[in-house]
Scaffold this active site. Structure first.
Site, PDB file in Angstrom:
ATOM      1  N   HIS A 117       0.815  -1.224   0.000  1.00 58.46           N
ATOM      2  CA  HIS A 117       0.000   0.000   0.000  1.00 58.46           C
ATOM      3  C   HIS A 117       0.842   1.265   0.000  1.00 58.46           C
ATOM      4  CE1 HIS A 117      -3.961  -1.873   0.386  1.00 58.46           C
ATOM      5  NE2 HIS A 117      -3.396  -2.764   1.204  1.00 58.46           N
ATOM      6  N   ASP A 138       0.132   4.276  -2.481  1.00 56.48           N
ATOM      7  CA  ASP A 138      -0.044   5.681  -2.088  1.00 56.48           C
ATOM      8  C   ASP A 138       0.878   6.590  -2.895  1.00 56.48           C
ATOM      9  OD1 ASP A 138      -1.913   4.892  -0.270  1.00 56.48           O
ATOM     10  OD2 ASP A 138      -0.603   5.068   1.482  1.00 56.48           O
ATOM     11  N   GLU A 180      -8.673   5.204  -6.306  1.00 58.93           N
ATOM     12  CA  GLU A 180      -7.690   5.471  -7.369  1.00 58.93           C
ATOM     13  C   GLU A 180      -8.311   6.247  -8.520  1.00 58.93           C
ATOM     14  OE1 GLU A 180      -9.173   1.209  -8.128  1.00 58.93           O
ATOM     15  OE2 GLU A 180      -8.879   2.561  -6.441  1.00 58.93           O
TER      16      GLU A 180
END
Length: 238
Positions: free
Chosen positions: A129, A133, A159
């Site tokens: 993750h 990010d 997203e």
């Protein structure tokens, strides 16, 4: 009490009269001085109250200005996506309402583009993750830096990003979105020394007579899914 006129009538000698008159005059003078003194104290008290009230008012105004500034700062913070630093969905809805009102009034072209990161779940699953990010941040910056000042980029959620293009027809918007798509595709994104290929897909729709913001977004979103289903990394009209 006997008045001055009665005292004059009753006085048998001039000396007694003078004494009586002087006593009356002294009494009047004392009463006048007492009245002036009381009046001076009242005026001083009133002036002090005015000074105190003025200071309190200035304090209230200062606190009010600070509160307004704080509320403004908090409002601005509430309009920014904390991860990517670009405007969020709340800010987009506010800007959309403004641009929609302008479009209805003046009839100038207005186009919406909806973006989605291709295979974003695979990025999270493969690299974690933290990498996901970073991808979102890089894409947000790429979109934000490449558009005009009059355009508006926001993170819509997850997203997904959205772009408002005022004074822009559908055909012109397709040219803009294609440039942005290529910009993201050629961005050298690395995570822990490894290059991560990143692409985005886009659906574009222009406001038409009788349209609502929801209807335009629905067309753009449908075009986005068409772009996804036809191979990704492309822009489609809706």
């Amino acid at each position: 009490a006997i008045g001055i006129e009665e005292s004059v009538q009753q006085a048998e000698e001039l000396t007694a009269l003078k004494v009586e008159v002087q006593q009356r005059v002294d009494t009047i003078r004392e009463q006048m001085q007492a009245f002036r003194s009381a009046e001076d104290q009242r005026l001083q008290l009133a002036e002090q109250q005015i000074v105190d009230l003025t200071k309190k008012l200035e304090t209230v105004q200062e606190k009010s200005e600070k509160l307004q500034q704080r509320l403004l700062e908090e409002r601005n913070q509430a309009m920014i996506d904390p991860l990517t630093g670009v405007p969020n969905r709340l800010a987009y809805n506010e800007r959309l309402a403004h641009e929609f009102a302008r479009w209805r009034r003046y009839g100038s072209p207005l186009t919406v583009a909806v973006w989605d990161v291709d295979k974003f779940k695979a990025v999270n699953d493969t690299y974690g993750h933290q990498a996901g990010d970073k991808v979102l941040t890089v894409i947000a910056n790429a979109l934000h830096k490449q558009v005009r000042e009059t355009d508006f980029v926001a993170r819509f959620g997850g997203e997904e990003f959205v772009l408002l293009l005022p004074e822009t027809t559908l055909d012109n918007a397709m040219g803009v979105t294609e440039q942005l798509r290529k910009r993201v595709e050629t961005t050298a994104f690395h995570f822990r020394g490894k290059r991560v290929p990143i692409t985005i897909s886009c659906g574009v729709s222009e406001f038409r007579t009788g349209d609502s913001p929801e209807r335009v977004f629905e067309r753009a979103d449908k075009a986005l899914y068409e772009a996804k289903n036809s191979g990704r990394n492309r822009c489609c009209k809706g």
